[in-house]
Scaffold this active site. Structure first.
Site, PDB file in Angstrom:
ATOM      1  N   GLY A   9       0.730  -1.273   0.039  1.00  0.00           N
ATOM      2  CA  GLY A   9       0.172  -0.054   0.135  1.00  0.00           C
ATOM      3  C   GLY A   9       0.866   1.168   0.060  1.00  0.00           C
ATOM      4  O   GLY A   9       0.607   2.050  -0.709  1.00  0.00           O
ATOM      5  N   ASP A  10       1.975   1.269   0.846  1.00  0.00           N
ATOM      6  CA  ASP A  10       2.689   2.366   0.993  1.00  0.00           C
ATOM      7  C   ASP A  10       3.500   2.489  -0.723  1.00  0.00           C
ATOM      8  O   ASP A  10       3.721   3.730  -0.950  1.00  0.00           O
ATOM      9  CB  ASP A  10       3.829   2.166   1.824  1.00  0.00           C
ATOM     10  CG  ASP A  10       3.422   2.272   3.256  1.00  0.00           C
ATOM     11  OD1 ASP A  10       2.276   2.710   3.470  1.00  0.00           O
ATOM     12  OD2 ASP A  10       4.183   1.704   4.128  1.00  0.00           O
ATOM     13  N   SER A  11       3.922   1.471  -1.358  1.00  0.00           N
ATOM     14  CA  SER A  11       4.539   1.736  -2.608  1.00  0.00           C
ATOM     15  C   SER A  11       3.484   2.037  -3.512  1.00  0.00           C
ATOM     16  O   SER A  11       3.707   2.780  -4.350  1.00  0.00           O
ATOM     17  CB  SER A  11       5.256   0.350  -2.816  1.00  0.00           C
ATOM     18  OG  SER A  11       4.237  -0.744  -3.138  1.00  0.00           O
ATOM     19  N   ALA A  14       2.862   6.038  -3.070  1.00  0.00           N
ATOM     20  CA  ALA A  14       4.158   6.631  -3.394  1.00  0.00           C
ATOM     21  C   ALA A  14       4.318   6.739  -4.980  1.00  0.00           C
ATOM     22  O   ALA A  14       4.452   7.853  -5.508  1.00  0.00           O
ATOM     23  CB  ALA A  14       5.419   6.107  -2.845  1.00  0.00           C
TER      24      ALA A  14
END
Length: 69
Positions: A9-11, A14
């Protein structure tokens, strides 16, 4: 095959924002984000990041599928 989605999810966000601030269209942003997250989910931990070239190659395939759907 073992899959570790930690950080996917973070990637995703980003990569999406990286393309968005470059002025790319939303479909392309989503394709790049999906491609980046898929590399993370396929790997184990932070070693799962693909190179920018690998991500863009996978994103191009995703983008074409979205555009022709």
């Amino acid at each position: 095959t073992e899959v570790d989605p930690t950080g996917a999810g973070d990637s995703f966000i980003a990569a999406f924002l990286s393309e968005y601030v470059r002025g790319e269209d939303l479909e392309w942003c989503g394709a790049v984000a999906s491609a980046a997250a898929s590399f993370v989910a396929e790997g184990r931990g932070p070693s799962g990041f693909g190179s920018r070239g690998e991500i863009l190659e996978r994103a191009s395939k995703i983008y074409e599928e979205v555009r022709t759907a």
